[in-house]
Design a protein around this motif. Sequence first.
Motif: not given
Length: 690
Positions: A368-370, A374, A415-416, A437, A441-442
Amino acid sequence: AELDTLDIIVLAALLLGTIAYFTKGKAWGVTKDPYSSSFANANGSKAGKTRNIVEKLEEEGKNCIIFYGSQTGTAEDYAARLAKEGKSRYGLETMVADLEEYDYDNLDAIPNDKVVMFVLATYGEGEPTDNAVDFYEFIMGEDISFSEGNDPPLGNLNYVAFGLGNNTYEHYNSMVRNVNKALEKLGAHRIGDAGEGDDGAGTMEEDFLAWKDPMWAALQKKMGLEEREAVYEPIFGIVERDGLTPESPEVYVGEPNKMHLEGTPKGPFNAHNPYIAPIATSYELFNVKDRNCLHMEVDISGSNLTYQTGDHIAVWPTNPGEEVDRFLDILGLTEKRNKVVSVKALEPTAKVPFPTPTTFDAIVRYHMEICAPVSRQFLATLAAFAPDEESKAEMTKLGGDKDYFHQKVNIHHLNIARVLKSVSKGKPWSNVPFSALIEGVTKLQPRYYSISSSSLEQPKMISITAVVERQHLPGREDPFRGVATNYLLALKEKQNGEPNPCPFGLTYEITGPRNRYDGVHVPVHVRHSNFKLPSDPTKPIICIGPGTGVAPFRGFVRERRKQAENGETVGKTILFFGCRKSHEDFLYDKEWQEAKEVLGDKFELVLAFSREGPKKVYVQHRLKERSKEINELLEKKAYFYVCGDAANMAREVNTVLAQILSEERGIPEAKAEEIVKNMRASNQYQEDVW
Ligand code: FAD
């Protein structure tokens, strides 16, 4: 469809409702992994799946298909969001599809009660993304022919179009513009405007949001859709697998696919299957305290990977532990982080974007690109799951108010997890379905680097030259730190003998899943590019590469040096390099001197140090000073190359070159600009910019 044991377990679990199933979201992230049978099967995908769109729509009972042409995942992400919104707001039966996976000769057989959406990124010099090449060639074709032979050919087709582009490139959004024109010409009916998002202006997300609402209104009218209260429906079911632990051999703890899980990765290595490459050497290139630039030699001799000078290498990063912890923590998942779960698509055309069974920790860390920006729309979706009314109101406001969002989130690069934490003042968001999620999330993307070695000199060793990403931001204590480059920095420290590297306090699972990356390995693949030396080595070349833009030119110069050593005649090479200060960030200083010793006056380095004199001097100023010589070389058919910063430098170099041609040749600027355009079209002018 084949059901394996896992399927049966998963289905049974879903049916019995003995499930901790909390899901929703976005990424109908389409992971096209030809090797990871385990999650393909778990998703019920069929062996000989159809390339026939009409058949597919029928089979799945869909009336809206959203095709994406995506390189870095954003277009794919937007496609998924449109699918989700179409379904939840308008009850459309949507599906997302990779352009690469279908044929187009029966686009005319799609009934007119259905709609086809195209979300198309433009890549590089106005090119289609890799997965859209065939579609683009087809639709732009001279004598295109369709199965039904209608007149006009696409008179039945309803379509929607959105493009992702960057206005700093010359061919801004050319994919969506050209496809739109081609479809119109073929008689197709566009619904709403053909939208254009601009990454160059940093407004991609807002452009998308502003485009989609009028588009939905037009589509609603056209298809007689009724809008309903959007209720969140999860796309993925998450099933806890009590019988499994992260040590169980079938559990993915970060392995990208089944071959890696089984410990037998083999080629072809590509965007779906990285090679776990040893790092042979690595060192710091800058000579200054607070900035870093890495040189890294990646050994591909154990693989069947090949590269050519000028290609790109993709690095598959993992997230820093501190951000993984922050994410799991604010979502109330810390205690469950090592629980094994199977993730199953509840919607047949959706695909789980990572292999399972796996753990929450592995999903967040490896897939996940966390840390990424966003999306405002995602915050609005999450409002429904806020831990209290106050947080819900704040999330709704952030989701709905563009300027407020910009002030609160965007400018701080939150970020998220950081957003959630600040909105709820630390209260965990335990009600958020995990599916939301996965959807919102990308998917973690590989980062590309222009290879800085020459394949002639070292065909099995790839060099990377990467500046470590860091930004100080107002109102934020810790600087923003880039994902991949800090991971590379940690790898560099490890490679140089630091057993537990933690650059800037960031730690990584540096030995990888099941310690398979131990001994300092990095997952990579190679992407071939069009950025190439002239095939005739006697042709002169002019290279403009300030900062890390010099990366491919190190490869070019080393290649010519090698050719000279081999007794070949090489043409003149002029390299314009720029940086801040000669004793701080001057990359490869010594190597240029060595090259000079071999190449003599066939090699010239022109330097621009922006912070040494009273006035800032950049490469484009130096270029201008050499007008006469540059013009002469171009008349001798020199190739002209630009690499590095797309936003300013590349554009200014283009402008300066036109001025040079205009002045030296005594022609109007418009005419000179035309010549530069033609140089680009004929590959005499090549760009590798980002
Ligand atoms: P990321 O974490 O990806 O961050 C990058 C940027 O994204 C940030 O600076 C910020 O502007 C934005 N961003 C990220 N998260 C947020 C957030 N939460 N909020 C707001 N904004 C955010 N780089 C090199 O150093 N050398 C090369 O040779 C090179 N070649 C390239 C060739 C190509 C074809 C391309 C496409 C890129 C190339 N790059 C190169 C750039 C490289 O791919 C990476 O983008 C770069 O290293 C940063 O990666 P990162 O993961 O460290 O940073």
